[in-house]
Design a protein around this motif. Sequence first.
Motif, PDB file in Angstrom:
ATOM      1  N   TYR A 106       0.832  -1.197   0.000  1.00 44.87           N
ATOM      2  CA  TYR A 106       0.000   0.000   0.000  1.00 44.87           C
ATOM      3  C   TYR A 106       0.871   1.253   0.000  1.00 44.87           C
ATOM      4  N   CYS A 107       0.407   2.237  -0.721  1.00 44.68           N
ATOM      5  CA  CYS A 107       0.999   3.569  -0.711  1.00 44.68           C
ATOM      6  C   CYS A 107       0.189   4.436   0.247  1.00 44.68           C
ATOM      7  N   ALA A 108       0.877   5.265   1.021  1.00 43.51           N
ATOM      8  CA  ALA A 108       0.189   6.101   1.997  1.00 43.51           C
ATOM      9  C   ALA A 108       0.844   7.468   2.079  1.00 43.51           C
ATOM     10  N   ALA A 109       0.087   8.447   2.518  1.00 42.12           N
ATOM     11  CA  ALA A 109       0.611   9.805   2.676  1.00 42.12           C
ATOM     12  C   ALA A 109       0.092  10.398   3.970  1.00 42.12           C
ATOM     13  N   ARG A 110       0.916  11.249   4.570  1.00 44.67           N
ATOM     14  CA  ARG A 110       0.499  11.939   5.781  1.00 44.67           C
ATOM     15  C   ARG A 110       1.029  13.365   5.752  1.00 44.67           C
ATOM     16  N   ARG A 111       0.342  14.235   6.452  1.00 44.81           N
ATOM     17  CA  ARG A 111       0.783  15.628   6.591  1.00 44.81           C
ATOM     18  C   ARG A 111       1.936  15.695   7.576  1.00 44.81           C
ATOM     19  N   GLY A 112       2.862  16.608   7.320  1.00 48.42           N
ATOM     20  CA  GLY A 112       4.034  16.701   8.163  1.00 48.42           C
ATOM     21  C   GLY A 112       5.173  15.892   7.596  1.00 48.42           C
ATOM     22  N   ASP A 113       6.411  16.280   7.925  1.00 46.83           N
ATOM     23  CA  ASP A 113       7.570  15.664   7.280  1.00 46.83           C
ATOM     24  C   ASP A 113       8.138  14.476   8.047  1.00 46.83           C
ATOM     25  N   TYR A 114       7.433  14.033   9.059  1.00 45.42           N
ATOM     26  CA  TYR A 114       7.893  12.872   9.823  1.00 45.42           C
ATOM     27  C   TYR A 114       7.266  11.610   9.244  1.00 45.42           C
ATOM     28  N   CYS A 115       8.120  10.645   8.869  1.00 44.78           N
ATOM     29  CA  CYS A 115       7.618   9.402   8.313  1.00 44.78           C
ATOM     30  C   CYS A 115       7.335   8.430   9.453  1.00 44.78           C
ATOM     31  N   ALA A 116       6.132   8.522   9.975  1.00 43.83           N
ATOM     32  CA  ALA A 116       5.750   7.719  11.119  1.00 43.83           C
ATOM     33  C   ALA A 116       5.829   6.224  10.834  1.00 43.83           C
ATOM     34  N   PHE A 117       6.136   5.473  11.879  1.00 41.40           N
ATOM     35  CA  PHE A 117       6.235   4.017  11.759  1.00 41.40           C
ATOM     36  C   PHE A 117       4.853   3.372  11.720  1.00 41.40           C
ATOM     37  N   ASN A 118       3.938   3.940  12.484  1.00 44.68           N
ATOM     38  CA  ASN A 118       2.614   3.326  12.649  1.00 44.68           C
ATOM     39  C   ASN A 118       1.660   3.752  11.540  1.00 44.68           C
ATOM     40  N   SER A 119       0.995   2.785  10.952  1.00 41.62           N
ATOM     41  CA  SER A 119       0.079   3.075   9.850  1.00 41.62           C
ATOM     42  C   SER A 119      -1.087   3.970  10.273  1.00 41.62           C
ATOM     43  N   LEU A 120      -1.399   3.988  11.539  1.00 39.45           N
ATOM     44  CA  LEU A 120      -2.519   4.805  12.014  1.00 39.45           C
ATOM     45  C   LEU A 120      -2.262   6.295  11.845  1.00 39.45           C
ATOM     46  N   ASN A 121      -1.004   6.654  11.658  1.00 39.47           N
ATOM     47  CA  ASN A 121      -0.638   8.058  11.524  1.00 39.47           C
ATOM     48  C   ASN A 121      -0.714   8.586  10.096  1.00 39.47           C
ATOM     49  N   TYR A 122      -1.157   7.761   9.183  1.00 45.78           N
ATOM     50  CA  TYR A 122      -1.244   8.177   7.784  1.00 45.78           C
ATOM     51  C   TYR A 122      -2.682   8.506   7.427  1.00 45.78           C
ATOM     52  N   ASP A 123      -2.813   9.568   6.634  1.00 44.44           N
ATOM     53  CA  ASP A 123      -4.131  10.119   6.358  1.00 44.44           C
ATOM     54  C   ASP A 123      -4.767   9.567   5.085  1.00 44.44           C
ATOM     55  N   TYR A 124      -3.950   9.218   4.117  1.00 37.36           N
ATOM     56  CA  TYR A 124      -4.475   8.820   2.813  1.00 37.36           C
ATOM     57  C   TYR A 124      -3.831   7.509   2.366  1.00 37.36           C
ATOM     58  N   TRP A 125      -4.668   6.660   1.776  1.00 34.07           N
ATOM     59  CA  TRP A 125      -4.224   5.332   1.388  1.00 34.07           C
ATOM     60  C   TRP A 125      -4.712   4.973  -0.009  1.00 34.07           C
ATOM     61  N   GLY A 126      -3.898   4.174  -0.690  1.00 37.26           N
ATOM     62  CA  GLY A 126      -4.341   3.595  -1.939  1.00 37.26           C
ATOM     63  C   GLY A 126      -5.036   2.269  -1.690  1.00 37.26           C
ATOM     64  N   GLN A 127      -5.435   1.629  -2.777  1.00 34.88           N
ATOM     65  CA  GLN A 127      -6.206   0.385  -2.670  1.00 34.88           C
ATOM     66  C   GLN A 127      -5.313  -0.844  -2.530  1.00 34.88           C
ATOM     67  N   GLY A 128      -4.020  -0.676  -2.774  1.00 35.02           N
ATOM     68  CA  GLY A 128      -3.087  -1.776  -2.637  1.00 35.02           C
ATOM     69  C   GLY A 128      -2.800  -2.473  -3.955  1.00 35.02           C
ATOM     70  N   THR A 129      -1.614  -3.057  -4.024  1.00 35.95           N
ATOM     71  CA  THR A 129      -1.223  -3.850  -5.194  1.00 35.95           C
ATOM     72  C   THR A 129      -0.481  -5.088  -4.684  1.00 35.95           C
ATOM     73  N   GLN A 130      -0.831  -6.240  -5.239  1.00 35.67           N
ATOM     74  CA  GLN A 130      -0.296  -7.508  -4.740  1.00 35.67           C
ATOM     75  C   GLN A 130       1.070  -7.799  -5.353  1.00 35.67           C
ATOM     76  N   VAL A 131       1.991  -8.214  -4.489  1.00 36.15           N
ATOM     77  CA  VAL A 131       3.309  -8.683  -4.926  1.00 36.15           C
ATOM     78  C   VAL A 131       3.461 -10.126  -4.452  1.00 36.15           C
ATOM     79  N   THR A 132       3.755 -11.012  -5.368  1.00 32.43           N
ATOM     80  CA  THR A 132       3.935 -12.421  -5.056  1.00 32.43           C
ATOM     81  C   THR A 132       5.293 -12.871  -5.563  1.00 32.43           C
ATOM     82  N   VAL A 133       6.103 -13.409  -4.651  1.00 31.01           N
ATOM     83  CA  VAL A 133       7.441 -13.874  -5.007  1.00 31.01           C
ATOM     84  C   VAL A 133       7.497 -15.372  -4.777  1.00 31.01           C
ATOM     85  N   SER A 134       7.791 -16.111  -5.814  1.00 29.71           N
ATOM     86  CA  SER A 134       7.840 -17.572  -5.716  1.00 29.71           C
ATOM     87  C   SER A 134       9.295 -18.036  -5.625  1.00 29.71           C
ATOM     88  N   SER A 135       9.452 -19.157  -4.932  1.00 26.65           N
ATOM     89  CA  SER A 135      10.810 -19.687  -4.736  1.00 26.65           C
ATOM     90  C   SER A 135      11.224 -20.598  -5.868  1.00 26.65           C
TER      91      SER A 135
END
Length: 123
Positions: A94-123
């Motif tokens: 997921y891509c996310a954005a938040r106001r302010g220049d601190y890149c918070a660790f916790n996802s709860l601190n982000y204001d805007y989110w995309g819908q997500g894109t799946q990544v699958t890595v096979s062995s």
Amino acid sequence: QVQVVESGGGSVQAGGSLRLSCIVSGYTYNTYCMAWFLQTPGKERERVAGINNEGRTVYADSVKGRFTISKDNAKNTLYLQMNSLKPEDTAMYYCAARRGDYCAFNSLNYDYWGQGTQVTVSS
């Protein structure tokens, strides 16, 4: 209205590469952090990498040296270049954005989110 749209996910074999893209539109704040998170079933979202308006970056230890976050301000686009992919990188990203220049660790601190894109890595 802020819109966040990811693209670029897919399936790849271990050792391969993918590049994720995220277009953020309608965002007018001068200070911000944009970040990539991953999520696997039953687990909380984890920050993979972040970049702020000054270009300062932060990475999870698990991806340091393999993933690179960057942004193209002219295109309002955030990228995540993923190299040397491992099966354990398999997740929804997921891509996310938040106001302010601190890149918070916790996802709860982000204001805007995309819908997500799946990544699958096979062995």
